[in-house]
Design a protein around this motif. Structure first.
Motif, PDB file in Angstrom:
ATOM      1  N   LEU A 169       0.963 -60.828 -56.517  1.00 26.86           N
ATOM      2  CA  LEU A 169      -0.113 -61.442 -57.291  1.00 26.86           C
ATOM      3  C   LEU A 169       0.434 -62.554 -58.189  1.00 26.86           C
ATOM      4  N   LEU A 170       1.539 -62.283 -58.879  1.00 26.83           N
ATOM      5  CA  LEU A 170       2.139 -63.299 -59.748  1.00 26.83           C
ATOM      6  C   LEU A 170       2.623 -64.504 -58.935  1.00 26.83           C
ATOM      7  N   THR A 171       3.170 -64.264 -57.763  1.00 25.66           N
ATOM      8  CA  THR A 171       3.610 -65.366 -56.910  1.00 25.66           C
ATOM      9  C   THR A 171       2.418 -66.203 -56.466  1.00 25.66           C
ATOM     10  N   PHE A 172       1.316 -65.539 -56.149  1.00 26.33           N
ATOM     11  CA  PHE A 172       0.107 -66.255 -55.747  1.00 26.33           C
ATOM     12  C   PHE A 172      -0.444 -67.093 -56.905  1.00 26.33           C
ATOM     13  N   LEU A 173      -0.457 -66.518 -58.110  1.00 24.18           N
ATOM     14  CA  LEU A 173      -1.017 -67.213 -59.266  1.00 24.18           C
ATOM     15  C   LEU A 173      -0.100 -68.321 -59.793  1.00 24.18           C
ATOM     16  N   LEU A 174       1.212 -68.075 -59.817  1.00 26.03           N
ATOM     17  CA  LEU A 174       2.152 -69.015 -60.434  1.00 26.03           C
ATOM     18  C   LEU A 174       2.874 -69.904 -59.428  1.00 26.03           C
ATOM     19  N   GLY A 175       2.809 -69.545 -58.164  1.00 28.75           N
ATOM     20  CA  GLY A 175       3.506 -70.312 -57.136  1.00 28.75           C
ATOM     21  C   GLY A 175       4.919 -69.793 -56.903  1.00 28.75           C
ATOM     22  N   VAL A 176       5.499 -70.232 -55.822  1.00 26.51           N
ATOM     23  CA  VAL A 176       6.852 -69.818 -55.468  1.00 26.51           C
ATOM     24  C   VAL A 176       7.842 -70.650 -56.278  1.00 26.51           C
ATOM     25  N   PRO A 177       8.749 -69.989 -57.000  1.00 29.76           N
ATOM     26  CA  PRO A 177       9.709 -70.752 -57.804  1.00 29.76           C
ATOM     27  C   PRO A 177      10.742 -71.453 -56.923  1.00 29.76           C
ATOM     28  N   GLN A 178      11.367 -72.450 -57.475  1.00 28.01           N
ATOM     29  CA  GLN A 178      12.428 -73.159 -56.763  1.00 28.01           C
ATOM     30  C   GLN A 178      13.704 -72.319 -56.804  1.00 28.01           C
ATOM     31  N   PHE A 179      14.378 -72.235 -55.668  1.00 22.99           N
ATOM     32  CA  PHE A 179      15.624 -71.486 -55.594  1.00 22.99           C
ATOM     33  C   PHE A 179      16.775 -72.435 -55.335  1.00 22.99           C
ATOM     34  N   ASN A 180      17.897 -72.189 -56.016  1.00 20.70           N
ATOM     35  CA  ASN A 180      19.118 -72.917 -55.696  1.00 20.70           C
ATOM     36  C   ASN A 180      20.189 -71.891 -55.310  1.00 20.70           C
ATOM     37  N   GLY A 181      21.390 -72.346 -55.048  1.00 22.70           N
ATOM     38  CA  GLY A 181      22.452 -71.454 -54.598  1.00 22.70           C
ATOM     39  C   GLY A 181      22.783 -70.358 -55.603  1.00 22.70           C
ATOM     40  N   TRP A 182      22.811 -70.733 -56.898  1.00 29.32           N
ATOM     41  CA  TRP A 182      23.109 -69.734 -57.919  1.00 29.32           C
ATOM     42  C   TRP A 182      22.042 -68.657 -57.987  1.00 29.32           C
ATOM     43  N   CYS A 183      20.796 -69.069 -57.834  1.00 29.04           N
ATOM     44  CA  CYS A 183      19.690 -68.122 -57.901  1.00 29.04           C
ATOM     45  C   CYS A 183      19.764 -67.128 -56.739  1.00 29.04           C
ATOM     46  N   SER A 206      25.089 -52.797 -65.728  1.00 30.04           N
ATOM     47  CA  SER A 206      25.693 -53.803 -66.611  1.00 30.04           C
ATOM     48  C   SER A 206      26.034 -55.061 -65.824  1.00 30.04           C
ATOM     49  N   ILE A 207      26.429 -54.899 -64.575  1.00 28.21           N
ATOM     50  CA  ILE A 207      26.710 -56.055 -63.716  1.00 28.21           C
ATOM     51  C   ILE A 207      25.418 -56.744 -63.309  1.00 28.21           C
ATOM     52  N   SER A 208      24.436 -55.952 -62.873  1.00 27.35           N
ATOM     53  CA  SER A 208      23.186 -56.559 -62.400  1.00 27.35           C
ATOM     54  C   SER A 208      22.471 -57.300 -63.524  1.00 27.35           C
ATOM     55  N   ALA A 209      22.572 -56.820 -64.752  1.00 23.08           N
ATOM     56  CA  ALA A 209      21.940 -57.521 -65.876  1.00 23.08           C
ATOM     57  C   ALA A 209      22.511 -58.923 -66.043  1.00 23.08           C
ATOM     58  N   MET A 210      23.805 -59.055 -65.826  1.00 19.49           N
ATOM     59  CA  MET A 210      24.446 -60.373 -65.931  1.00 19.49           C
ATOM     60  C   MET A 210      23.911 -61.318 -64.845  1.00 19.49           C
ATOM     61  N   TYR A 211      23.769 -60.795 -63.638  1.00 20.81           N
ATOM     62  CA  TYR A 211      23.280 -61.630 -62.542  1.00 20.81           C
ATOM     63  C   TYR A 211      21.784 -61.899 -62.645  1.00 20.81           C
ATOM     64  N   HIS A 212      21.030 -60.975 -63.236  1.00 20.12           N
ATOM     65  CA  HIS A 212      19.602 -61.257 -63.499  1.00 20.12           C
ATOM     66  C   HIS A 212      19.490 -62.410 -64.485  1.00 20.12           C
ATOM     67  N   LYS A 213      20.359 -62.440 -65.482  1.00 16.94           N
ATOM     68  CA  LYS A 213      20.345 -63.531 -66.454  1.00 16.94           C
ATOM     69  C   LYS A 213      20.667 -64.849 -65.762  1.00 16.94           C
ATOM     70  N   ILE A 214      21.668 -64.846 -64.879  1.00 12.62           N
ATOM     71  CA  ILE A 214      22.006 -66.058 -64.130  1.00 12.62           C
ATOM     72  C   ILE A 214      20.814 -66.514 -63.298  1.00 12.62           C
ATOM     73  N   GLY A 215      20.138 -65.574 -62.645  1.00 11.57           N
ATOM     74  CA  GLY A 215      18.970 -65.914 -61.819  1.00 11.57           C
ATOM     75  C   GLY A 215      17.846 -66.523 -62.640  1.00 11.57           C
ATOM     76  N   VAL A 216      17.600 -65.953 -63.811  1.00  8.12           N
ATOM     77  CA  VAL A 216      16.537 -66.493 -64.685  1.00  8.12           C
ATOM     78  C   VAL A 216      16.902 -67.890 -65.167  1.00  8.12           C
ATOM     79  N   GLN A 217      18.170 -68.104 -65.482  1.00 11.17           N
ATOM     80  CA  GLN A 217      18.587 -69.415 -65.973  1.00 11.17           C
ATOM     81  C   GLN A 217      18.510 -70.487 -64.882  1.00 11.17           C
ATOM     82  N   HIS A 218      18.686 -70.086 -63.636  1.00  9.77           N
ATOM     83  CA  HIS A 218      18.677 -71.070 -62.553  1.00  9.77           C
ATOM     84  C   HIS A 218      17.356 -71.042 -61.814  1.00  9.77           C
TER      85      HIS A 218
END
Length: 176
Positions: free
Chosen positions: A46-60, A164-176
């Motif tokens: 639903l959120l993807t439909f309402l907000l659209g597909v975000p742009q992905f890069n290699g880091w994401c 603890s590891i996944s939280a770091m990578y979630h932060k990277i994903g949000v930033q990119h």
């Protein structure tokens, strides 16, 4: 408002832990671990439909793969830990997530905690240790010996490390 959200989060997490413990006797751990996340799919669609597909890069993409992989394995270990042991022994091990983040954040994100942040982590861990120290019947090293013997606590420590590891990578994903 924040107090209501904090109390609600604590309540729903407790209900989740209790439900997983009760259902783990009847369901396969793999099925149960996947079912914890399957209910979020309609909301995400639903959120993807309402907000659209975000742009992905290699880091994401890297962040999604590493974070998702850690979360998938942690979810399975989480269910196994609750299935094999007491909630009162395994759930407190999750308080070690910030301790592990003190190690993973500098390595993955090159971020270091402030002095107050480090002190806060130490206070939480000491509190968890004191709560798990037996009264007059045991010694001060009791929680360490218990950890060496209790499989559910060991599994939950693995969950804390993976999260603890996944939280770091979630932060990277949000930033990119």
């Amino acid at each position: 408002m924040w107090i209501v959200l904090s109390i609600s989060t604590a309540l729903f997490l407790s209900l989740r832990d209790f439900s997983v413990k009760r259902l783990s006797t009847d369901l396969d751990p793999l099925v149960l671990s996947w079912s914890l996340y399957i209910l979020s799919i309609p909301l995400m669609l639903l959120l993807t439909f309402l907000l659209g597909v975000p742009q992905f890069n290699g880091w994401c993409v890297k962040a999604m793969l590493v974070g998702g992989g850690c979360d998938a394995l942690a979810s399975l270990l989480y269910v196994k830990a609750l299935q094999t042991g007491d909630l009162s022994k395994s759930i407190p091990m999750l308080s070690f997530i910030p301790v592990f983040q003190l190690l993973t954040a500098p390595v993955i994100l090159s971020e270091y905690p402030s002095l107050m942040g480090g002190i806060g982590v130490v206070v939480v861990v000491i509190g968890t240790y004191v709560i798990n120290t037996p009264g007059n019947s045991g010694s001060f090293s009791g929680p360490f010996r218990s950890l060496l013997r209790d499989r559910s606590s060991q599994l939950m420590l693995g969950v804390a490390f993976l999260w603890s590891i996944s939280a770091m990578y979630h932060k990277i994903g949000v930033q990119h």
